[in-house]
Design an enzyme around this catalytic site. Structure first.
Site, short mmCIF file in Angstrom:
data_model
loop_
_atom_site.label_atom_id
_atom_site.label_comp_id
_atom_site.label_asym_id
_atom_site.label_seq_id
_atom_site.Cartn_x
_atom_site.Cartn_y
_atom_site.Cartn_z
N GLY B 164 0.55 -1.03 -0.02
CA GLY B 164 -0.02 -0.02 0.09
C GLY B 164 0.70 1.23 0.05
N ASN B 291 -4.66 -11.13 -16.30
CA ASN B 291 -6.03 -11.41 -15.69
C ASN B 291 -6.65 -12.50 -16.70
OD1 ASN B 291 -6.05 -9.17 -14.02
ND2 ASN B 291 -6.07 -7.61 -15.70
N ARG B 293 -9.56 -13.65 -17.06
CA ARG B 293 -11.14 -13.60 -17.60
C ARG B 293 -11.32 -12.61 -18.77
NH1 ARG B 293 -9.62 -9.45 -13.61
NH2 ARG B 293 -9.71 -7.48 -14.31
#
Lengths: 169, 455
Positions: B164, B291, B293
């Site tokens: 982060g 990715n 998908r």
């Protein structure tokens, strides 16, 4: 003299094991109508009121947001309630929380959890909904009398679909 | 087609998109909707809609058992997960396989390998695809100096235990290295109780470039060119285009080759996207992730190739192979997509659900709109704010830009706030027209400039 509950259970079991499609018995002012067709209804029945039921048709799903109003529902959409004229105005629908397979009995061959006319309390288990072999029992959620069973054992039910109608006491 | 009846385990525009292709291929469709999506466009278009659960996704669209049960109970032989929701859950893939349903996606192991950042990095390295150059743990400033010289400045020091953006310190030169190293080490210790650091090459000016591929699961992979998704806000893509004209042709060819190398090595099955960070100053690229998908921005690749990527997904899932060779895929022109989010760009991107009162989408040559919205549609507050995607095609980037600006100006959408005015603003800036933007451009420069246009 009236038929006793265990006798009714016996009759239901006999019917279940038979190849009959329907059974209609009248004894001592009481009528018993059994059918393998979930849509079958006993006609000319004094017990079944013909009052309009517009108000009970709505609580299919109290949590749902208003669906878009523009269009007709999809074919074979969610609600498959009993025909309105067969539901009394003071009955309330007990609906399926999610899609699954509806079972009236705790296990195959066992007596159903509830029958029409049976009194139930909030915690009375009334059916099973199975999702991928996971069985979840559904409770009546109210004190009252089961007035209608809308779905046949083993049928697929959708979220929000009425399973039973109950008359609160 | 081996698939006869397809279960659509998704909602919104992608459900509509999947049903369209299924219809074209003569496949029956059943959609499982939540109670919040009864009567929506996708539910109407499908041959059958079943209500699987309440509006809350966790009890409907995200319940693996529920969607598989619904697919089986309605006699489907295949399941398309769309994007988001369960699309990259190996559990769904496994359960489909176990229950004899064709999963329109990759094998479960592929999802697992590609979903794990470290495993994906290892796979990239194994198949000879470059990742952001970096080091293992660095023990002291002296070692850091040696490593940084090798990597080339600027470099960034990162906490091994971090995340982060915490514990990250940049050094622009050897002179800055010592101070940065000590700061990073201290913060790593306080923030994570672990002062171990590693060093990575810092990409000052980056673009997000990704390659669209389809693999048959046997090691055969074709690509449909690359997309540039550099316009981002908080890592959310807003505008996507194809091809990535900011990248030199020879580098684009190497990108395609790298994407194919990696997915072919993994014997990847399904449509997929290999994402890269493009380093503008070094004219180089590094693998980020795959990715596994279909992606939101797939239409720009469809527009420049004239191919239907959902159809390819169904083909390879059904075991029918790619049915196309690389040299049969001809890319031409330029496509741009603007995501239409029901958010208020004039007010901190506040979600703006509600009812669409006026709806007059643009028409004209090269204009495509992928959406589930229509007049009177109530955008529910339960799901993603995206209500559609406006896509244009032009013979080159300039024509695509003009077409998009015209299309957005023509679009009448009343009742909610959307991100379309911001998209029009961005596309019309000189930076975008000159293609001089980076992944930080929107937040650093684009948005502040946009805000000055407000009263």
């Amino acid at each position: 003299m009236a038929i006793k509950a265990d006798e009714i259970a016996k009759i239901v079991e006999l019917f279940y094991e038979s190849k009959w499609k329907e059974m209609h018995i009248e004894v001592a002012g009481m009528q018993l109508f059994l059918s393998t067709d979930p849509n079958a209804r006993l006609t000319n029945n004094a017990m079944v009121t013909t009052a309009a039921a517009s108000s009970v048709m709505q609580p299919v799903d109290s949590s749902a947001v208003p669906a878009p109003q523009t269009s007709t529902p999809a074919p074979a959409a969610a609600e498959k309630p009993a025909a309105p004229e067969q539901v009394s105005a003071n009955w309330e629908a007990i609906t399926a929380p999610n899609l699954g397979t509806f079972y009236r009995s705790p296990k195959p061959g066992a007596a159903p959890y509830v029958e029409i006319g049976q009194s139930v309390t909030i915690d009375t288990e009334i059916c099973l909904i199975e999702v991928m072999k996971l069985f979840t029992s559904l409770k009546a959620g109210a004190n009252g009398v089961i007035r209608q069973i809308c779905v046949a054992d083993g049928d697929m039910v959708e979220a929000g679909q009425p399973l039973f109608y109950i008359e609160r006491v | 087609m081996a698939i006869k009846r397809l279960f659509v385990a998704n909602r919104g525009e992608i459900a509509v998109r999947i049903i369209r292709t299924a219809k074209k291929l003569g496949i029956e469709t059943v959609i499982g909707v939540s109670q919040g999506d009864i009567g929506t466009l996708a539910a109407e278009m499908a041959d059958r809609a079943v209500v699987i659960g309440p509006a809350a996704s966790a009890k409907s669209y995200l319940d693996v058992n529920l969607v598989v049960h619904a697919a089986k109970a309605t006699g489907c032989d295949a399941l398309h997960p769309g994007y988001g929701f369960l699309s990259e859950k190996p559990e769904l893939c496994r359960l489909c396989e176990k229950e004899g349903l064709i999963f329109v996606g990759p094998r479960a192991e592929s999802i697992e390998t590609l979903g794990d950042k470290l495993a994906a990095r290892a796979l990239a390295i194994e198949s000879g695809v470059k990742t952001v150059p970096g080091t293992d743990h660095i023990a002291n400033v002296e070692d850091a100096k040696v490593a940084a010289d090798k990597l080339g400045y600027p470099v960034v020091m990162k906490a091994s235990a971090g995340g982060g953006g915490r514990g990250m310190f940049k050094a622009n030169s050897a002179a800055e290295l010592k101070a940065s190293f000590e700061k990073a080490s201290r913060e790593a210790e306080t923030a994570f109780g672990d002062n171990r650091l590693y060093i990575e090459r810092f990409v000052e000016r980056a673009r997000h470039v990704e390659v669209q591929i389809v693999g048959d699961g046997e090691g055969n992979v074709v690509h449909f060119g690359e997309r540039d998704c550099t316009v981002q806000r908080r890592y959310q893509k807003l505008i996507e285009e194809a091809p990535a004209t900011a990248v030199p042709d020879d580098v684009r060819k190497r990108l395609h080759a790298a994407a194919i190398q990696l997915t072919s090595h993994a014997k990847y099955r399904n449509a997929g996207t290999v994402e890269f960070l493009y380093d503008v100053d070094r004219v180089d690229f590094y693998f980020i992730e795959v990715n596994s998908r279909i992606q939101v921005e797939h239409p720009v690749s469809e527009e420049i190739s004239g191919e239907d990527l959902i159809a390819f997904q169904l083909r390879v899932a059904a075991g029918e192979g790619l049915g196309i060779t690389q040299d049969q895929i001809k890319l031409s022109g330029h496509a741009i997509e603007c995501r239409i989010n029901a958010e208020d760009p004039y007010n901190q991107f506040l979600p703006s659900p509600g009812r669409i009162k006026g709806w007059q989408p643009p028409t004209g040559e090269g204009v495509r709109l992928d959406t589930h919205a229509r007049e009177n549609y109530l955008v529910p507050p339960f799901y993603d704010s995206m209500i559609g995607k406006l896509i244009v095609w032009g013979k080159d980037r300039d024509q695509a830009i003009e077409r998009m600006l015209k299309a957005i100006a023509e679009f009448r959408l009343d009742g909610l706030k959307t991100t379309l005015p911001l998209s029009a603003y961005i596309i019309n800036t000189q930076d975008f027209r000159d293609n001089h933007i980076t992944t930080r451009w929107l937040e650093d420069k684009g948005l502040p400039a946009f805000e000055t246009t407000l009263e």
